[in-house]
Scaffold this motif. Structure first.
Motif, PDB file in Angstrom:
ATOM      1  N   SER A 196       0.914  -1.180   0.079  1.00 14.68           N
ATOM      2  CA  SER A 196      -0.102  -0.006  -0.061  1.00 14.68           C
ATOM      3  C   SER A 196       1.165   1.493  -0.173  1.00 14.68           C
ATOM      4  O   SER A 196       1.983   1.054   0.143  1.00 14.68           O
ATOM      5  CB  SER A 196      -0.745   0.067   1.226  1.00 14.68           C
ATOM      6  OG  SER A 196      -1.727  -0.959   1.298  1.00 14.68           O
ATOM      7  N   GLN A 256      -8.641  -1.135  -5.528  1.00 17.79           N
ATOM      8  CA  GLN A 256      -8.344  -2.641  -5.147  1.00 17.79           C
ATOM      9  C   GLN A 256      -8.691  -2.744  -3.784  1.00 17.79           C
ATOM     10  O   GLN A 256      -8.404  -3.998  -3.597  1.00 17.79           O
ATOM     11  CB  GLN A 256      -6.653  -2.585  -5.198  1.00 17.79           C
ATOM     12  CG  GLN A 256      -6.270  -2.232  -6.905  1.00 17.79           C
ATOM     13  CD  GLN A 256      -6.892  -3.338  -7.732  1.00 17.79           C
ATOM     14  OE1 GLN A 256      -6.747  -4.538  -7.394  1.00 17.79           O
ATOM     15  NE2 GLN A 256      -6.747  -3.193  -9.100  1.00 17.79           N
ATOM     16  N   ARG A 257      -9.337  -1.719  -3.000  1.00 19.43           N
ATOM     17  CA  ARG A 257      -9.405  -2.070  -1.507  1.00 19.43           C
ATOM     18  C   ARG A 257     -10.928  -2.075  -1.081  1.00 19.43           C
ATOM     19  O   ARG A 257     -11.552  -1.092  -1.701  1.00 19.43           O
ATOM     20  CB  ARG A 257      -8.440  -1.319  -0.694  1.00 19.43           C
ATOM     21  CG  ARG A 257      -8.403  -1.326   0.701  1.00 19.43           C
ATOM     22  CD  ARG A 257      -7.515  -0.829   1.424  1.00 19.43           C
ATOM     23  NE  ARG A 257      -7.487  -0.775   2.907  1.00 19.43           N
ATOM     24  CZ  ARG A 257      -6.643  -0.386   3.496  1.00 19.43           C
ATOM     25  NH1 ARG A 257      -5.282  -0.042   3.139  1.00 19.43           N
ATOM     26  NH2 ARG A 257      -6.694  -0.395   4.892  1.00 19.43           N
ATOM     27  N   ARG A 275      -4.212  -0.347  -2.337  1.00 21.18           N
ATOM     28  CA  ARG A 275      -3.825  -1.805  -2.365  1.00 21.18           C
ATOM     29  C   ARG A 275      -3.570  -2.382  -3.564  1.00 21.18           C
ATOM     30  O   ARG A 275      -3.935  -2.256  -4.746  1.00 21.18           O
ATOM     31  CB  ARG A 275      -4.836  -2.658  -1.662  1.00 21.18           C
ATOM     32  CG  ARG A 275      -4.773  -4.175  -1.878  1.00 21.18           C
ATOM     33  CD  ARG A 275      -5.920  -5.020  -1.223  1.00 21.18           C
ATOM     34  NE  ARG A 275      -6.008  -4.791   0.428  1.00 21.18           N
ATOM     35  CZ  ARG A 275      -7.218  -5.113   0.847  1.00 21.18           C
ATOM     36  NH1 ARG A 275      -8.188  -5.532   0.219  1.00 21.18           N
ATOM     37  NH2 ARG A 275      -6.944  -5.005   2.263  1.00 21.18           N
ATOM     38  N   THR A 277      -2.028  -6.245  -4.746  1.00 21.83           N
ATOM     39  CA  THR A 277      -2.063  -7.605  -4.602  1.00 21.83           C
ATOM     40  C   THR A 277      -0.842  -8.437  -5.289  1.00 21.83           C
ATOM     41  O   THR A 277      -0.635  -7.678  -6.669  1.00 21.83           O
ATOM     42  CB  THR A 277      -3.200  -8.393  -4.540  1.00 21.83           C
ATOM     43  OG1 THR A 277      -3.665  -8.406  -5.796  1.00 21.83           O
ATOM     44  CG2 THR A 277      -4.142  -7.841  -3.485  1.00 21.83           C
ATOM     45  N   HIS A 363      -4.294  -8.081   6.198  1.00 21.58           N
ATOM     46  CA  HIS A 363      -4.782  -7.563   4.630  1.00 21.58           C
ATOM     47  C   HIS A 363      -4.779  -8.821   3.914  1.00 21.58           C
ATOM     48  O   HIS A 363      -3.612  -9.216   3.504  1.00 21.58           O
ATOM     49  CB  HIS A 363      -3.923  -6.565   4.301  1.00 21.58           C
ATOM     50  CG  HIS A 363      -3.966  -5.237   4.904  1.00 21.58           C
ATOM     51  ND1 HIS A 363      -4.537  -4.000   4.622  1.00 21.58           N
ATOM     52  CD2 HIS A 363      -3.599  -4.934   6.256  1.00 21.58           C
ATOM     53  CE1 HIS A 363      -4.585  -3.185   5.329  1.00 21.58           C
ATOM     54  NE2 HIS A 363      -4.060  -3.401   6.507  1.00 21.58           N
ATOM     55  N   GLY A 367      -6.944  -9.785  -1.814  1.00 20.62           N
ATOM     56  CA  GLY A 367      -7.679  -8.588  -1.847  1.00 20.62           C
ATOM     57  C   GLY A 367      -8.981  -8.338  -0.962  1.00 20.62           C
ATOM     58  O   GLY A 367      -9.747  -7.409  -1.262  1.00 20.62           O
ATOM     59  N   ASP A 369     -11.610  -7.986   2.544  1.00 20.68           N
ATOM     60  CA  ASP A 369     -11.588  -7.074   3.593  1.00 20.68           C
ATOM     61  C   ASP A 369     -10.293  -7.292   4.648  1.00 20.68           C
ATOM     62  O   ASP A 369      -9.965  -8.335   4.676  1.00 20.68           O
ATOM     63  CB  ASP A 369     -12.928  -6.819   4.245  1.00 20.68           C
ATOM     64  CG  ASP A 369     -12.940  -5.476   4.913  1.00 20.68           C
ATOM     65  OD1 ASP A 369     -12.284  -4.523   4.756  1.00 20.68           O
ATOM     66  OD2 ASP A 369     -14.391  -5.266   5.465  1.00 20.68           O
TER      67      ASP A 369
END
Length: 470
Positions: A196, A256-257, A275, A277, A363, A367, A369
């Motif tokens: 992030s 992305q989050r 975010r 991944t 996290h 991806g 919550d």
């Protein structure tokens, strides 16, 4: 020399000059390294700390993270936070509401003030800092590290030392010295928590935002101060899932989050809403692409906040972290591997060097919550700092010997600070005792840590969480 169609080049042999000799070499001046360096120097040892940037604190300061995800329960970490509070660089601890009840969290700090405080304490302790310097390799004698090669504007130089404390966050030196490791969760997928990038926004109407947050069900995890003055360091909001999803559907902007975290430090708004991944941060191309993707998401998140959330109507992006926030890479294989069960069940360890009250902060690598929970304190054994297969190296910070599940707690700043402190004390103790760090008298290390006010066992820490009521 022709490089046409070459897959590698051969460099000529060369002599590397000695820069200095010291007792303890600390690699990395981020969130962990200063605590190791100050602790060893205060035990009377010559300490050199090598930092690739021009300031200390790493993700805490440069990364704009600012806040330990949990309480600071004693020792040097609490000393530094109290010092920051005394000069207006941090606020009071607060009890944040989360799904498991409440979790006590040390307030954010002013990152610029913290840079100066960490540097000052290092200088007062006698630590020699080398800024804008990169450690490229360990220097070995058999399986024992005898020093490190550094690179700076001067070129390559050698620093000799009796103990190396690897606070690089990625176990760079331990691994290059031959220590085994596991990447992320291990296995073929090598799944790791996503990366992030923090940013800040100014011109936010904090009283208006706090009043709205107190009435919405879209911010389930939160700490909202009772006074306007408390908003400077005490506002913490996590959620926005529903409105963020609806805004993306309406605008066609894809992020992305699933959620966003907002927090204040010295009246500024810090935003954690990006975010990426599946990033191998050791690949410079993937790393760079992740930075570019974070920039794209920052624009989108800032627009969402301005268009949707009360208090952000006139807000603008103020600063973007100059470093990518990396949560997980290598875990060394140490004499003991802390397990997820250990970190949640509160396993007792006779060789514990810290009781940690960090929240469980996961996290999802795929991806989903964020899972943020307050749990009872757990213990970190000294053996997790001792990599297998290599001597005179201690590892501290997020890359200690812990599995992917335990990492959800041990990667957080209170644990990084505590393991740094313990590594510094242990390195000094081993030198005093004339033994390898693997054979240091842990009982004497524990005595030193207790003298610093650091609780070592979970039952020595009180008041860091409140159970949820049915």
């Amino acid at each position: 020399m022709s490089t046409n169609n070459a897959t590698h080049i051969t460099e000529p042999a060369r002599q590397t000059p000695l820069l200095m000799e010291t007792d303890v070499i600390v690699v990395g001046g981020g969130t962990t390294g200063p605590f190791a360096a100050i602790s060893a120097a205060r035990q009377g040892k010559r300490v050199v700390m090598i930092e690739r940037f021009g300031s200390l604190g790493g993700n805490l300061t440069l990364g704009l993270n600012t806040k330990p995800s949990g309480a600071l329960v004693g020792g040097l970490p609490l000393e530094i936070w109290n010092l920051a509070r005394s000069v207006g660089g941090a606020g009071d601890d607060y009890m944040a509401v989360v799904k498991t009840g409440g979790v006590k969290i040390a307030s954010p700090c002013d990152p610029e003030m913290m840079k100066m405080l960490l540097t000052r304490l290092c200088a007062e302790a006698g630590v020699q800092i080398l800024f804008e310097t990169v450690v490229s390799n360990p220097v070995m004698e058999g399986d024992t590290v005898k020093g490190v090669v550094v690179e700076s504007k001067t070129g390559r130089q050698f620093i000799a030392g009796k103990v190396v404390i690897d606070c690089s966050a990625d176990a760079d030196i331990a691994v290059r010295a031959g220590a085994p490791f596991v990447m992320g969760a291990g296995g073929e997928s090598e799944t790791m928590q996503p990366v992030s990038m923090y940013f800040t926004m100014d011109r936010v109407d904090l009283p208006r935002l706090a009043a709205w947050a107190a009435t919405t069900d879209d911010v389930p995890a939160r700490a909202i101060p009772e006074t306007v003055e408390g908003l400077d360091y005490g506002l913490w909001l996590t959620g926005f899932n529903r409105s963020l999803r609806e805004w993306q559907q309406k605008t066609g902007v894809e992020l992305q989050r699933d959620n966003i975290t907002l927090k204040t430090a010295d009246g500024r708004m810090y935003v954690n809403g990006t975010r990426v991944t599946g990033v191998n941060v050791f690949d410079p191309l993937q790393f760079t692409n992740a930075v570019l993707e974070c920039y794209r998401q920052i624009e989108g998140v800032a627009r969402y906040l301005r268009e949707t959330i009360p208090g952000f109507e006139h807000a603008r992006i103020e600063a973007i972290a100059p470093v990518l926030g990396v949560r997980e890479t290598r875990h060394i294989v140490g004499e003991y591997t802390l397990s997820g069960h250990d970190s949640t069940a509160g396993t007792h360890f006779d060789d514990s060097i810290a009781a940690d009250a960090s929240a469980l902060d996961i996290h999802d690598p795929k991806g989903a919550d964020v899972d943020f929970q307050g749990l009872r304190p757990y213990e970190i054994p000294y053996r997790t700092l001792l990599p297998m297969g290599v001597e005179q190296v201690l590892v501290a910070g997020r890359c200690i010997s812990a599995d992917h599940d335990a990492h959800a707690r041990s990667r957080n700043m209170p644990a990084c600070m505590a393991t740094g402190q313990a590594a510094g004390v242990a390195a000094a103790g081993a030198i005093d005792q004339g033994v390898a760090v693997r054979h240091v008298d842990v009982g004497r290390v524990q005595e030193k840590l207790r003298a610093l006010g650091m609780p070592l066992h979970g039952d020595e820490v009180k008041g860091t969480m409140q159970e949820a009521r049915a």
